[in-house]
Design an enzyme around this catalytic site. Structure first.
Site, short mmCIF file in Angstrom:
data_model
loop_
_atom_site.label_atom_id
_atom_site.label_comp_id
_atom_site.label_asym_id
_atom_site.label_seq_id
_atom_site.Cartn_x
_atom_site.Cartn_y
_atom_site.Cartn_z
N ASN A 9 79.95 -94.88 -12.88
CA ASN A 9 79.00 -95.65 -12.77
C ASN A 9 77.76 -95.74 -13.48
OD1 ASN A 9 77.15 -97.33 -11.46
ND2 ASN A 9 76.62 -96.44 -9.41
N LYS A 11 75.18 -97.10 -13.98
CA LYS A 11 73.97 -97.66 -13.42
C LYS A 11 73.14 -98.39 -14.39
CE LYS A 11 74.14 -94.04 -9.97
NZ LYS A 11 73.60 -93.04 -9.10
N HIS A 96 76.68 -99.40 -2.42
CA HIS A 96 76.22 -97.97 -2.98
C HIS A 96 74.86 -97.68 -2.44
CE1 HIS A 96 74.43 -95.25 -5.98
NE2 HIS A 96 75.78 -95.04 -6.48
N GLU A 98 72.19 -96.78 -3.45
CA GLU A 98 70.90 -97.49 -4.09
C GLU A 98 70.87 -99.07 -3.90
OE1 GLU A 98 71.95 -96.00 -7.89
OE2 GLU A 98 71.62 -94.01 -7.25
N GLU A 168 79.80 -90.82 -0.90
CA GLU A 168 78.77 -90.65 -1.54
C GLU A 168 77.72 -89.97 -0.69
OE1 GLU A 168 78.93 -92.06 -5.96
OE2 GLU A 168 77.78 -93.34 -4.70
N GLY A 174 72.39 -88.01 -7.73
CA GLY A 174 71.21 -87.72 -8.96
C GLY A 174 70.31 -86.42 -8.48
N SER A 214 76.48 -86.31 -7.96
CA SER A 214 76.10 -84.94 -8.94
C SER A 214 77.48 -84.50 -9.03
CB SER A 214 75.38 -83.79 -8.24
OG SER A 214 74.24 -84.50 -7.90
P1 13P Z 1 75.15 -88.83 -9.84
O1 13P Z 1 76.42 -88.55 -10.17
O2 13P Z 1 74.08 -89.21 -10.98
O3 13P Z 1 74.56 -87.90 -8.76
O4 13P Z 1 75.44 -90.32 -9.17
C1 13P Z 1 76.49 -90.58 -8.28
C2 13P Z 1 76.65 -91.82 -7.96
O5 13P Z 1 75.68 -92.53 -7.50
C3 13P Z 1 77.71 -92.52 -8.38
O6 13P Z 1 77.90 -93.88 -7.90
#
Ligand code: 13P
Length: 251
Positions: A9, A11, A96, A98, A168, A174, A214
């Site tokens: 992803n 982002k 997600h 976010e 997740e 992150g 992560s």
């Molecule tokens: P990170 O791997 O940066 O923690 O992000 C995970 C994520 O949100 C994947 O969708």
């Protein structure tokens, strides 16, 4: 045996020239043909069409990071499932954290998107996961259960076979804090038990449940070897060819 699936992803990272460079590096990796897992790239909308051309004939598949539930209409700035299909997407990330927190997406909105994606033959990568506060309160299972029940409402036996679940934990996204393999496995096994209750044992055993939060080259192997962890949804580490390839190789 479920074949593992690694998804990246990206982002809101990588403009078009950067996307071309990253995909070229990943694609030209010599061992790509011998990967033991499937790999999905989820670049931003602006790179999807070019990505489709670049990955043609390779082992990589394409996914988007979001979509609107409606088929078309006056929704300025939005993208529909059929638009994503038309640029070669097979998958779309939905729910997600976010999107849930920064863009106020409710379980109900996510459910509409899931149903819309399925009706357009797009496969949702449906994300669930608790916040740190919720984990501390000991309500992780309650949260995940609610997100699964509400987000997958009206998904039938055919639809569920076309869905990937991604666990997740929000506190691991992150932050550099990964769930321990045992913490991940515990929730993954719980998700599979929910799938069994709703869709039966056979189907529950076929569904891919990815872990996200992560995931890095140095922790991927341990997490990916848990019995109910069928792959990873990678954020930060997927926008560098080297680290993404290392995670794929950990499969
Ligand atoms: P990170 O791997 O940066 O923690 O992000 C995970 C994520 O949100 C994947 O969708």
């Amino acid at each position: 045996m479920r074949k593992k699936i690694i998804a990246g992803n990206w982002k809101m990272n990588m403009n078009l020239p950067e996307s071309i460079s990253l995909i070229s590096q990943i694609k030209n990796y010599n061992g790509a043909k011998t990967f033991k897992c499937d790999v999905i790239l989820c670049p931003p909308f602006t790179s999807l069409d070019t990505a489709r051309t670049l990955i043609k004939g390779s082992v990589f598949q394409l996914g988007a990071q979001n979509m609107h539930a409606a088929e078309s209409g006056a929704f300025t700035g939005e993208i529909s499932a059929s638009m994503l299909k038309s640029v070669g997407c097979e998958y779309v990330i939905l729910g997600h954290s976010e999107r849930r927190t920064l863009f106020n997406e409710t379980d109900n909105i996510i459910n509409k998107k899931v149903l819309s994606a399925l009706s357009s033959n797009l496969k949702p990568i449906f994300c669930v996961g608790e916040t740190l506060e919720e984990r501390k309160k000991g309500i992780t299972f309650d949260i995940v259960k609610r997100q699964m029940a509400e987000g997958l409402k009206e998904v039938d036996l055919y639809g569920i076979k076309n869905i990937i679940i991604a666990y997740e934990p929000v506190w691991a996204i992150g932050t550099g804090k990964t769930a321990t393999p045992a913490q991940a496995e515990e929730v993954h096994a719980f998700i599979r038990s929910l799938l069994k209750e709703s869709f039966g044992q056979d189907i529950s055993e076929r569904i891919i449940i990815q872990y996200g939060g992560s995931v890095k080259p140095d922790n991927a192997k341990e997490i990916l070897h848990q019995p109910n962890v069928d792959g990873a949804l990678v954020g930060g580490a997927c926008i560098k060819a080297e680290s993404f390839l290392e995670i794929i190789k950990a499969c």
